[in-house]
Scaffold this motif. Structure first.
Motif, PDB file in Angstrom:
ATOM      1  N   ARG A   1      18.821  53.657  50.542  1.00 50.46           N
ATOM      2  CA  ARG A   1      18.027  52.470  50.205  1.00 50.46           C
ATOM      3  C   ARG A   1      16.639  52.778  50.163  1.00 50.46           C
ATOM      4  O   ARG A   1      16.076  52.572  49.017  1.00 50.46           O
ATOM      5  N   ILE A   2      15.991  53.330  51.255  1.00 41.68           N
ATOM      6  CA  ILE A   2      14.743  53.718  51.343  1.00 41.68           C
ATOM      7  C   ILE A   2      14.490  54.767  50.312  1.00 41.68           C
ATOM      8  O   ILE A   2      13.129  54.741  50.034  1.00 41.68           O
ATOM      9  N   VAL A   3      15.102  55.873  49.901  1.00 37.69           N
ATOM     10  CA  VAL A   3      14.836  56.906  49.060  1.00 37.69           C
ATOM     11  C   VAL A   3      14.725  56.130  47.623  1.00 37.69           C
ATOM     12  O   VAL A   3      13.735  56.462  46.749  1.00 37.69           O
ATOM     13  N   ASP A   4      15.835  55.199  47.339  1.00 32.90           N
ATOM     14  CA  ASP A   4      15.941  54.678  46.073  1.00 32.90           C
ATOM     15  C   ASP A   4      14.399  53.855  45.794  1.00 32.90           C
ATOM     16  O   ASP A   4      13.863  53.851  44.953  1.00 32.90           O
TER      17      ASP A   4
ATOM     18  N   ASN B   1       4.577  53.716  45.998  1.00 36.00           N
ATOM     19  CA  ASN B   1       3.825  54.326  46.959  1.00 36.00           C
ATOM     20  C   ASN B   1       4.438  54.810  48.137  1.00 36.00           C
ATOM     21  O   ASN B   1       4.931  54.104  49.026  1.00 36.00           O
ATOM     22  N   ILE B   2       4.552  56.217  48.252  1.00 35.32           N
ATOM     23  CA  ILE B   2       5.194  56.553  49.057  1.00 35.32           C
ATOM     24  C   ILE B   2       4.933  56.262  50.871  1.00 35.32           C
ATOM     25  O   ILE B   2       5.817  56.072  51.609  1.00 35.32           O
TER      26      ILE B   2
ATOM     27  N   GLN C   1       6.236  59.714  56.803  1.00 41.37           N
ATOM     28  CA  GLN C   1       6.225  60.215  55.264  1.00 41.37           C
ATOM     29  C   GLN C   1       6.751  61.399  55.066  1.00 41.37           C
ATOM     30  O   GLN C   1       7.782  61.655  54.120  1.00 41.37           O
ATOM     31  N   SER C   2       6.657  62.385  55.799  1.00 39.67           N
ATOM     32  CA  SER C   2       7.072  63.861  56.041  1.00 39.67           C
ATOM     33  C   SER C   2       8.627  63.559  55.998  1.00 39.67           C
ATOM     34  O   SER C   2       9.449  64.248  55.121  1.00 39.67           O
ATOM     35  N   LEU C   3       9.212  62.696  56.772  1.00 37.74           N
ATOM     36  CA  LEU C   3      10.687  62.546  56.690  1.00 37.74           C
ATOM     37  C   LEU C   3      11.393  61.938  55.545  1.00 37.74           C
ATOM     38  O   LEU C   3      12.337  62.065  54.904  1.00 37.74           O
ATOM     39  N   LEU C   4      10.636  60.954  54.956  1.00 33.20           N
ATOM     40  CA  LEU C   4      10.719  60.415  53.468  1.00 33.20           C
ATOM     41  C   LEU C   4      11.099  61.538  52.521  1.00 33.20           C
ATOM     42  O   LEU C   4      11.948  61.476  51.716  1.00 33.20           O
TER      43      LEU C   4
END
Length: 123
Positions: free
Chosen positions: A14-17, A25-26, A37-40
């Protein structure tokens, strides 16, 4: 001391989508969801590498079919099933008649037109 959070596969997807939407905006997506942010970025990279991407849907409007004279003999449709090992891109076409076609992006347009015409009873 910070505690590690275990994210479910559904939460990650869901978060990646959300982060993959045009104009996203990441840093905002990461903050809103409580993710670094780095994990995303890592999740996005892993999703891309595994081919785990959400399907893309595009609305297609076709002209209404022309009236056809009744067919004296009902047609028998033969259902063919093709097993493909996870195609890179899959297009799903749902016809008004209820038939569903799933083809890869490199399908021959003329062949696809003939198949759709046959399913619509116009061949």
């Amino acid at each position: 001391m910070t505690t590690r959070r275990i994210w479910s596969a559904d939460d990650k997807r869901r978060i990646v989508d959300e982060a993959s939407r045009p104009g996203a905006n990441i840093s905002r997506v990461a903050r809103r969801n409580g993710v670094g942010q780095s994990l995303l970025y890592r999740w996005r990279k892993e999703a891309a590498a595994s081919g785990d991407q959400a399907p893309k849907f595009v609305a297609v409007a076709l002209p209404p079919p022309e009236p056809q004279p009744p067919n004296p003999k009902p047609r028998q449709l033969i259902e063919a099933v093709a097993c493909v090992a996870r195609p890179a891109s899959l297009i799903e076409v749902v016809l008004v008649s209820g038939h569903t076609l799933r083809v890869t992006a490199d399908v021959d347009p003329d062949s696809l037109s003939r198949i759709i015409a046959a399913l619509a009873g116009k061949s």
